[in-house]
Design a protein around this motif. Structure first.
Motif, PDB file in Angstrom:
ATOM      1  N   MET A   1     -32.571  31.926 -58.827  1.00 20.68           N
ATOM      2  CA  MET A   1     -31.160  32.007 -58.483  1.00 20.68           C
ATOM      3  C   MET A   1     -30.979  32.966 -57.304  1.00 20.68           C
ATOM      4  SD  MET A   1     -27.902  33.181 -60.871  1.00 20.68           S
ATOM      5  CE  MET A   1     -27.799  31.625 -61.750  1.00 20.68           C
ATOM      6  N   LEU A   2     -30.295  32.490 -56.261  1.00 22.53           N
ATOM      7  CA  LEU A   2     -30.071  33.317 -55.086  1.00 22.53           C
ATOM      8  C   LEU A   2     -29.044  34.412 -55.345  1.00 22.53           C
ATOM      9  CD1 LEU A   2     -29.901  30.736 -52.137  1.00 22.53           C
ATOM     10  CD2 LEU A   2     -31.697  32.399 -52.592  1.00 22.53           C
ATOM     11  N   TYR A   3     -28.044  34.102 -56.170  1.00 16.14           N
ATOM     12  CA  TYR A   3     -26.940  35.024 -56.392  1.00 16.14           C
ATOM     13  C   TYR A   3     -26.706  35.233 -57.886  1.00 16.14           C
ATOM     14  CZ  TYR A   3     -25.920  34.018 -51.493  1.00 16.14           C
ATOM     15  OH  TYR A   3     -26.019  33.872 -50.139  1.00 16.14           O
ATOM     16  N   SER A   4     -26.168  36.396 -58.223  1.00 18.41           N
ATOM     17  CA  SER A   4     -25.774  36.649 -59.605  1.00 18.41           C
ATOM     18  C   SER A   4     -24.501  35.870 -59.905  1.00 18.41           C
ATOM     19  CB  SER A   4     -25.514  38.144 -59.825  1.00 18.41           C
ATOM     20  OG  SER A   4     -24.352  38.548 -59.125  1.00 18.41           O
ATOM     21  N   GLN A   5     -24.162  35.756 -61.200  1.00 16.72           N
ATOM     22  CA  GLN A   5     -22.938  35.048 -61.573  1.00 16.72           C
ATOM     23  C   GLN A   5     -21.712  35.719 -60.969  1.00 16.72           C
ATOM     24  OE1 GLN A   5     -22.999  34.748 -65.858  1.00 16.72           O
ATOM     25  NE2 GLN A   5     -24.423  33.031 -65.838  1.00 16.72           N
ATOM     26  N   THR A   6     -21.718  37.045 -60.917  1.00 22.08           N
ATOM     27  CA  THR A   6     -20.592  37.775 -60.330  1.00 22.08           C
ATOM     28  C   THR A   6     -20.472  37.477 -58.843  1.00 22.08           C
ATOM     29  OG1 THR A   6     -20.801  39.568 -61.936  1.00 22.08           O
ATOM     30  CG2 THR A   6     -19.605  40.049 -59.911  1.00 22.08           C
ATOM     31  N   GLU A   7     -21.592  37.457 -58.141  1.00 21.91           N
ATOM     32  CA  GLU A   7     -21.567  37.155 -56.709  1.00 21.91           C
ATOM     33  C   GLU A   7     -21.064  35.744 -56.450  1.00 21.91           C
ATOM     34  OE1 GLU A   7     -25.157  39.863 -54.832  1.00 21.91           O
ATOM     35  OE2 GLU A   7     -25.688  38.062 -55.966  1.00 21.91           O
ATOM     36  N   LEU A   8     -21.518  34.782 -57.271  1.00 20.04           N
ATOM     37  CA  LEU A   8     -21.051  33.407 -57.116  1.00 20.04           C
ATOM     38  C   LEU A   8     -19.546  33.316 -57.314  1.00 20.04           C
ATOM     39  CD1 LEU A   8     -23.787  31.265 -58.925  1.00 20.04           C
ATOM     40  CD2 LEU A   8     -23.286  31.319 -56.478  1.00 20.04           C
ATOM     41  N   ALA A   9     -19.044  34.006 -58.345  1.00 22.85           N
ATOM     42  CA  ALA A   9     -17.609  33.989 -58.624  1.00 22.85           C
ATOM     43  C   ALA A   9     -16.821  34.559 -57.446  1.00 22.85           C
ATOM     44  CB  ALA A   9     -17.304  34.786 -59.896  1.00 22.85           C
ATOM     45  N   GLU A  10     -17.330  35.630 -56.854  1.00 22.25           N
ATOM     46  CA  GLU A  10     -16.654  36.245 -55.709  1.00 22.25           C
ATOM     47  C   GLU A  10     -16.642  35.310 -54.502  1.00 22.25           C
ATOM     48  OE1 GLU A  10     -17.719  40.956 -56.642  1.00 22.25           O
ATOM     49  OE2 GLU A  10     -18.972  39.786 -55.278  1.00 22.25           O
ATOM     50  N   ILE A  11     -17.755  34.640 -54.259  1.00 18.43           N
ATOM     51  CA  ILE A  11     -17.845  33.753 -53.101  1.00 18.43           C
ATOM     52  C   ILE A  11     -16.970  32.511 -53.294  1.00 18.43           C
ATOM     53  CG2 ILE A  11     -19.385  32.470 -51.575  1.00 18.43           C
ATOM     54  CD1 ILE A  11     -21.669  34.297 -52.624  1.00 18.43           C
ATOM     55  N   VAL A  12     -16.985  31.951 -54.512  1.00 21.28           N
ATOM     56  CA  VAL A  12     -16.139  30.796 -54.816  1.00 21.28           C
ATOM     57  C   VAL A  12     -14.671  31.164 -54.636  1.00 21.28           C
ATOM     58  CG1 VAL A  12     -15.304  29.289 -56.658  1.00 21.28           C
ATOM     59  CG2 VAL A  12     -17.756  29.613 -56.341  1.00 21.28           C
ATOM     60  N   SER A  13     -14.277  32.314 -55.161  1.00 23.94           N
ATOM     61  CA  SER A  13     -12.886  32.754 -55.061  1.00 23.94           C
ATOM     62  C   SER A  13     -12.460  32.917 -53.609  1.00 23.94           C
ATOM     63  CB  SER A  13     -12.687  34.079 -55.809  1.00 23.94           C
ATOM     64  OG  SER A  13     -12.959  33.923 -57.189  1.00 23.94           O
ATOM     65  N   THR A  14     -13.353  33.460 -52.795  1.00 20.59           N
ATOM     66  CA  THR A  14     -13.056  33.644 -51.375  1.00 20.59           C
ATOM     67  C   THR A  14     -12.845  32.299 -50.690  1.00 20.59           C
ATOM     68  OG1 THR A  14     -14.353  35.681 -51.305  1.00 20.59           O
ATOM     69  CG2 THR A  14     -13.904  34.604 -49.197  1.00 20.59           C
ATOM     70  N   ARG A  15     -13.701  31.321 -51.001  1.00 23.31           N
ATOM     71  CA  ARG A  15     -13.575  29.997 -50.369  1.00 23.31           C
ATOM     72  C   ARG A  15     -12.285  29.304 -50.795  1.00 23.31           C
ATOM     73  NH1 ARG A  15     -16.617  25.935 -47.660  1.00 23.31           N
ATOM     74  NH2 ARG A  15     -15.059  24.354 -47.215  1.00 23.31           N
ATOM     75  N   ILE A  16     -11.968  29.356 -52.069  1.00 20.52           N
ATOM     76  CA  ILE A  16     -10.746  28.710 -52.553  1.00 20.52           C
ATOM     77  C   ILE A  16      -9.522  29.355 -51.908  1.00 20.52           C
ATOM     78  CG2 ILE A  16      -9.281  28.338 -54.579  1.00 20.52           C
ATOM     79  CD1 ILE A  16     -11.843  27.963 -56.207  1.00 20.52           C
ATOM     80  N   ALA A  17      -9.509  30.686 -51.849  1.00 19.15           N
ATOM     81  CA  ALA A  17      -8.386  31.392 -51.226  1.00 19.15           C
ATOM     82  C   ALA A  17      -8.236  30.987 -49.765  1.00 19.15           C
ATOM     83  CB  ALA A  17      -8.581  32.901 -51.348  1.00 19.15           C
ATOM     84  N   HIS A  18      -9.356  30.824 -49.076  1.00 13.04           N
ATOM     85  CA  HIS A  18      -9.326  30.405 -47.671  1.00 13.04           C
ATOM     86  C   HIS A  18      -8.775  28.996 -47.533  1.00 13.04           C
ATOM     87  CE1 HIS A  18     -11.098  28.375 -44.129  1.00 13.04           C
ATOM     88  NE2 HIS A  18     -10.908  29.539 -43.523  1.00 13.04           N
TER      89      HIS A  18
END
Length: 202
Positions: A1-18
């Motif tokens: 896994m490249l990212y932790s679950q927390t990191e994935l959640a942060e990145i997903v949230s950023t993309r959706i917000a954008h």
């Protein structure tokens, strides 16, 4: 896994917000126009509100399935419609991105949606995205009359190779998430030219 679950959640949230932020801003601006016009709604402001609301609805439905839960409760025809509605919100109406797929099985809807999003994101202007499903693999192809965004395609290959984007990570979350879901043991291969890209999974 490249990212932790927390990191994935942060990145997903950023993309959706954008992806929904611009149209939320458009709605806010439209409300300011109405307030400045003695609370009267004119035709031009109504067009802004309608376009922003339709875009928000289409993207919210698509992103919920791509990154959310319970996509299996949505029927195949509706899933295809959601994809088409999402693609209609991207780019210029004069150079649309069209989807070619016979049907979308609810069991693999998330993978298909992430594949559609990954393909659409490399289009600079218009094109066609096709999804071919068989017993052994999924083939996602994109073609365009215009040059594709080669930097994004190169980053997709880096992600397949286990490398992390160094900046603008949220631009690649759909591909990162797709890779995380299918697992590193499942082969992924990209071939690309100036106007075409093919991603083979499996």
């Amino acid at each position: 896994m490249l990212y932790s679950q927390t990191e994935l959640a942060e990145i997903v949230s950023t993309r959706i917000a954008h992806d929904i932020g611009g149209n939320i801003g458009a709605l806010g601006s439209a409300l300011e126009l109405i307030a400045g016009n003695n609370n009267e709604l004119d035709e031009d402001t109504l067009k802004i509100i309608t376009a922003a609301a339709n875009t928000l609805k289409a993207r919210q439905r698509f992103l919920r399935i791509a990154f959310g839960l319970n996509s299996k409760s949505t029927g195949a025809d509706e899933l295809k419609s959601i994809c088409n509605d999402y693609l209609a919100t991207l780019g210029n109406p004069s150079t649309p991105i069209k989807l070619q797929i016979s049907s979308i099985s609810p069991d693999i809807a998330k993978l298909v949606f992430l594949g559609v999003m990954s393909a659409a994101d490399v289009c600079m202007r218009g094109g066609s995205v096709s999804i071919d499903l068989n017993k052994t693999n999924m083939i996602i192809a994109v073609k365009s009359d215009y040059k594709l965004i080669t930097s994004k395609i190169a980053m997709y290959q880096d992600i397949i190779d286990g490398k992390k984007p160094e900046e603008y990570i949220s631009q690649y979350i759909q591909f990162i998430y797709l890779r995380e879901i299918i697992g590193t043991e499942v082969p992924m291969k990209i071939s690309a030219s100036e106007n075409e890209m093919t991603l083979t999974i499996g």
